[in-house]
Motif scaffolding. Structure first.
Motif, PDB file in Angstrom:
ATOM      1  N   UNK A   1      21.975  13.747 -18.167  1.00 17.57           N
ATOM      2  CA  UNK A   1      22.306  12.919 -17.015  1.00 17.57           C
ATOM      3  C   UNK A   1      21.271  11.811 -16.829  1.00 17.57           C
ATOM      4  N   UNK A   2      21.704  10.605 -16.413  1.00 15.05           N
ATOM      5  CA  UNK A   2      20.737   9.539 -16.123  1.00 15.05           C
ATOM      6  C   UNK A   2      19.789   9.957 -15.010  1.00 15.05           C
ATOM      7  N   UNK A   3      18.486   9.822 -15.251  1.00 16.44           N
ATOM      8  CA  UNK A   3      17.503  10.299 -14.274  1.00 16.44           C
ATOM      9  C   UNK A   3      16.461   9.249 -13.922  1.00 16.44           C
ATOM     10  N   UNK A   4      16.522   8.089 -14.522  1.00 17.88           N
ATOM     11  CA  UNK A   4      15.514   7.067 -14.256  1.00 17.88           C
ATOM     12  C   UNK A   4      15.287   6.226 -15.491  1.00 17.88           C
ATOM     13  N   UNK A   5      14.030   5.857 -15.729  1.00 13.39           N
ATOM     14  CA  UNK A   5      13.712   4.925 -16.813  1.00 13.39           C
ATOM     15  C   UNK A   5      12.387   5.293 -17.476  1.00 13.39           C
ATOM     16  N   UNK A   6      12.320   5.055 -18.769  1.00  9.31           N
ATOM     17  CA  UNK A   6      11.060   5.041 -19.504  1.00  9.31           C
ATOM     18  C   UNK A   6      10.652   3.594 -19.677  1.00  9.31           C
ATOM     19  N   UNK A   7       9.432   3.275 -19.294  1.00  8.81           N
ATOM     20  CA  UNK A   7       8.954   1.886 -19.324  1.00  8.81           C
ATOM     21  C   UNK A   7       7.765   1.781 -20.262  1.00  8.81           C
TER      22      UNK A   7
ATOM     23  N   UNK B   1       2.952   3.786 -21.790  1.00  5.49           N
ATOM     24  CA  UNK B   1       4.288   4.317 -21.553  1.00  5.49           C
ATOM     25  C   UNK B   1       4.253   5.090 -20.243  1.00  5.49           C
ATOM     26  N   UNK B   2       5.217   4.826 -19.377  1.00  4.46           N
ATOM     27  CA  UNK B   2       5.308   5.540 -18.096  1.00  4.46           C
ATOM     28  C   UNK B   2       6.764   5.729 -17.725  1.00  4.46           C
ATOM     29  N   UNK B   3       7.019   6.608 -16.803  1.00  4.55           N
ATOM     30  CA  UNK B   3       8.392   6.938 -16.434  1.00  4.55           C
ATOM     31  C   UNK B   3       8.582   6.879 -14.924  1.00  4.55           C
ATOM     32  N   UNK B   4       9.745   6.394 -14.544  1.00  2.14           N
ATOM     33  CA  UNK B   4      10.111   6.360 -13.124  1.00  2.14           C
ATOM     34  C   UNK B   4      11.382   7.179 -12.945  1.00  2.14           C
ATOM     35  N   UNK B   5      11.296   8.176 -12.082  1.00  4.45           N
ATOM     36  CA  UNK B   5      12.448   9.037 -11.802  1.00  4.45           C
ATOM     37  C   UNK B   5      13.203   8.495 -10.586  1.00  4.45           C
ATOM     38  N   UNK B   6      14.502   8.382 -10.733  1.00  3.74           N
ATOM     39  CA  UNK B   6      15.334   7.926  -9.634  1.00  3.74           C
ATOM     40  C   UNK B   6      15.428   9.032  -8.590  1.00  3.74           C
ATOM     41  N   UNK B   7      14.942   8.757  -7.398  1.00  3.94           N
ATOM     42  CA  UNK B   7      14.888   9.778  -6.357  1.00  3.94           C
ATOM     43  C   UNK B   7      16.217   9.986  -5.651  1.00  3.94           C
ATOM     44  N   UNK B   8      17.118   9.006  -5.790  1.00  3.44           N
ATOM     45  CA  UNK B   8      18.406   9.121  -5.097  1.00  3.44           C
ATOM     46  C   UNK B   8      18.232   8.974  -3.596  1.00  3.44           C
ATOM     47  N   UNK B   9      19.248   9.371  -2.857  1.00  2.00           N
ATOM     48  CA  UNK B   9      19.216   9.253  -1.384  1.00  2.00           C
ATOM     49  C   UNK B   9      19.365  10.611  -0.725  1.00  2.00           C
TER      50      UNK B   9
ATOM     51  N   UNK C   1       0.808  -1.212   0.000  1.00  3.42           N
ATOM     52  CA  UNK C   1       0.000   0.000   0.000  1.00  3.42           C
ATOM     53  C   UNK C   1       0.848   1.273   0.000  1.00  3.42           C
ATOM     54  N   UNK C   2       2.084   1.201   0.475  1.00  4.33           N
ATOM     55  CA  UNK C   2       2.928   2.389   0.521  1.00  4.33           C
ATOM     56  C   UNK C   2       3.818   2.544  -0.703  1.00  4.33           C
ATOM     57  N   UNK C   3       3.720   1.626  -1.625  1.00  5.94           N
ATOM     58  CA  UNK C   3       4.525   1.717  -2.843  1.00  5.94           C
ATOM     59  C   UNK C   3       3.896   2.746  -3.772  1.00  5.94           C
ATOM     60  N   UNK C   4       4.675   3.710  -4.279  1.00  6.28           N
ATOM     61  CA  UNK C   4       4.086   4.729  -5.161  1.00  6.28           C
ATOM     62  C   UNK C   4       3.598   4.133  -6.475  1.00  6.28           C
ATOM     63  N   UNK C   5       2.395   4.523  -6.890  1.00  7.70           N
ATOM     64  CA  UNK C   5       1.829   4.112  -8.176  1.00  7.70           C
ATOM     65  C   UNK C   5       2.088   5.217  -9.196  1.00  7.70           C
ATOM     66  N   UNK C   6       2.520   4.828 -10.370  1.00  2.00           N
ATOM     67  CA  UNK C   6       2.915   5.781 -11.401  1.00  2.00           C
ATOM     68  C   UNK C   6       1.832   5.835 -12.478  1.00  2.00           C
ATOM     69  N   UNK C   7       1.592   7.019 -13.018  1.00  3.79           N
ATOM     70  CA  UNK C   7       0.595   7.208 -14.080  1.00  3.79           C
ATOM     71  C   UNK C   7       1.272   7.169 -15.449  1.00  3.79           C
ATOM     72  N   UNK C   8       0.509   6.777 -16.456  1.00  2.36           N
ATOM     73  CA  UNK C   8       1.048   6.703 -17.816  1.00  2.36           C
ATOM     74  C   UNK C   8       1.197   8.094 -18.412  1.00  2.36           C
ATOM     75  N   UNK C   9       2.147   8.217 -19.341  1.00  4.28           N
ATOM     76  CA  UNK C   9       2.318   9.454 -20.103  1.00  4.28           C
ATOM     77  C   UNK C   9       1.819   9.294 -21.536  1.00  4.28           C
ATOM     78  N   UNK C  10       1.561   8.050 -21.953  1.00  6.99           N
ATOM     79  CA  UNK C  10       1.002   7.779 -23.278  1.00  6.99           C
ATOM     80  C   UNK C  10       0.426   6.371 -23.269  1.00  6.99           C
ATOM     81  N   UNK C  11      -0.544   6.114 -24.148  1.00 12.80           N
ATOM     82  CA  UNK C  11      -1.127   4.778 -24.247  1.00 12.80           C
ATOM     83  C   UNK C  11      -1.641   4.547 -25.657  1.00 12.80           C
TER      84      UNK C  11
END
Length: 402
Positions: free
Chosen positions: A376-382, A394-402, A13-23
């Motif tokens: 710069x690498x910032x995450x992934x397009x899935x 199509x959706x994207x995940x941004x690497x939040x870093x630490x 339940x605490x895992x972030x859900x990502x929205x699509x940017x295209x379909x």
């Protein structure tokens, strides 16, 4: 998201859900897809559709129709995702269903299809950004009523034309695609009469000379819940022929349902592991043993059968003493998940970094490419798909870093 015990997760339940940017809604159900390694704005989708007449559909309610009476159709589709725009470039209709699709590591504009009529079809993608696909001839590796469920290219460049394939008959075949007779020296019924769902090679050192044999390892998973490890495959560089494996270690205890995904991995310290997915909804990080049964280093339940596992980045991420891998899991009922396999002070864990929940039916196929922002690498397009509603997202995940 933290894991509990050996990686067992109590809730998502605490895992972030990502929205699509295209379909996009496809014409047929999608079964597999992959980005082109050298043209990352392009990706190829394979589809699979079982066609039945109304009479056959009514009859199938009471009896199981033999495979020879079932007609399967499919397509190979080329897409571009560039500048935030999703474009379909080409669709090729085929007289078979496409069950697996993989680009060739040594020639990354070549890819092959595993088909529902017992064949492998080698294809090419031309080298510009608006590329097009050319289908090659079919290489028959079984009878037309047998489905080729998965395949894997041999990781050794000297044996690049060689693949291993798994069949609905339970067989595992090793084939030299450049053999003019298209015959093969190894066909093992590794999983009895159960479907052999998946196959993967363990990489290793290349031979020093063309006459030096290579000892390769092959992993297969089947509907019998077995993880098979074929060891010491001698490869003759002169004949490009494989010979019967002299050892097969069967692990029938680790998984409680069919083994559907296998991803061999290696740490920066040279340790070899295997990541597996199963119909029982679990992803497990395993250390193979000589006794056959694997040691479970970490595991996690993803809430849906795990059909595919893909390494999202070839590099191993090391930060503050922690080594980790990013994995994209295609979960049939739960949808895609981004996982992190991490090692800290010799303890392994599996965490869920993100989930995508817009798919309303079976998620069989997903793939990713790197996302660059300001160079710069910032995450992934899935890109991920769902089967029955024929939806591609199509959706994207941004690497939040630490």
């Amino acid at each position: 998201m933290a894991s509990d015990g050996r990686g067992i997760v109590e809730g998502q339940e605490n895992v972030p859900a990502i929205s699509s940017v295209a379909s996009y809604i496809l014409d047929r159900p999608p079964s597999c897809l992959e980005f082109c390694p050298v043209l990352p704005e392009l990706f190829v989708v394979g589809t699979y559709e079982l066609q039945q007449s109304p009479e056959d559909a009514a009859e199938a309610v009471e009896i199981e129709l033999p495979a020879s009476t079932q007609k399967r159709k499919g397509s190979v589709m080329l897409f571009s995702y560039s500048n935030d725009s999703l474009t379909i470039l080409q669709t090729i209709e085929v007289d078979y269903g496409v069950l697996d699709l993989r680009f060739k590591p040594s020639e990354p504009t070549i890819f092959a299809l595993a088909t529902s009529n017992g064949s492998i079809v080698v294809c090419s993608l031309n080298g510009d950004k608006d590329g097009s696909i050319k289908l090659g001839h079919a290489i028959q590796i079984s009878t037309p009523d047998v489905l080729v469920l998965s395949f894997a290219w041999c990781p050794f460049p000297a044996f690049a034309p060689t693949i291993a394939a798994t069949l609905s008959s339970g067989h595992v075949s090793v084939i030299d695609l450049e053999n003019e007779d298209h015959d093969f020296d190894v066909q093992t019924q590794a999983h009895g009469k159960f479907e052999a769902w998946t196959v993967a090679w363990k990489g290793g050192e290349a031979p020093n000379t063309e006459r030096t044999p290579v000892l390769a390892e092959l992993y297969t998973g089947g509907d019998d819940s077995a993880l098979c490890r074929f060891t010491k495959y001698p490869i003759s560089c002169v004949t490009r022929a494989y010979h019967q494996a002299n050892e097969c270690l069967r692990d029938t205890k680790t998984h409680t349902a069919g083994v559907t995904a296998i991803l061999p991995m290696a740490s920066d310290r040279g340790e070899n592991f295997v990541l597996t997915g199963s119909y029982d909804e679990w992803v497990k990080l395993l250390l193979p043993t000589k006794a056959g049964r694997s040691q479970v280093l970490a595991e996690i339940s993803l809430g849906g059968g795990v059909w595919r596992l893909k390494l999202m980045d070839a590099r191993q991420i090391t930060h503050r003493g922690t080594s980790s891998f990013r994995i994209l899991a295609s979960c049939m009922h739960a949808g895609p998940r981004i996982l992190e396999i991490a090692n800290t002070e010799d303890a392994w864990s599996i965490n869920i970094l993100a989930k995508f929940v817009e798919h309303q039916s079976m998620n069989y196929a997903s793939d990713s490419r790197g996302l660059m922002i300001d160079g710069q690498p910032a995450g992934y397009t899935i890109v991920s798909t769902s089967f029955y509603d024929k939806k591609l997202c199509v959706w994207q995940w941004r690497d939040q870093g630490d």
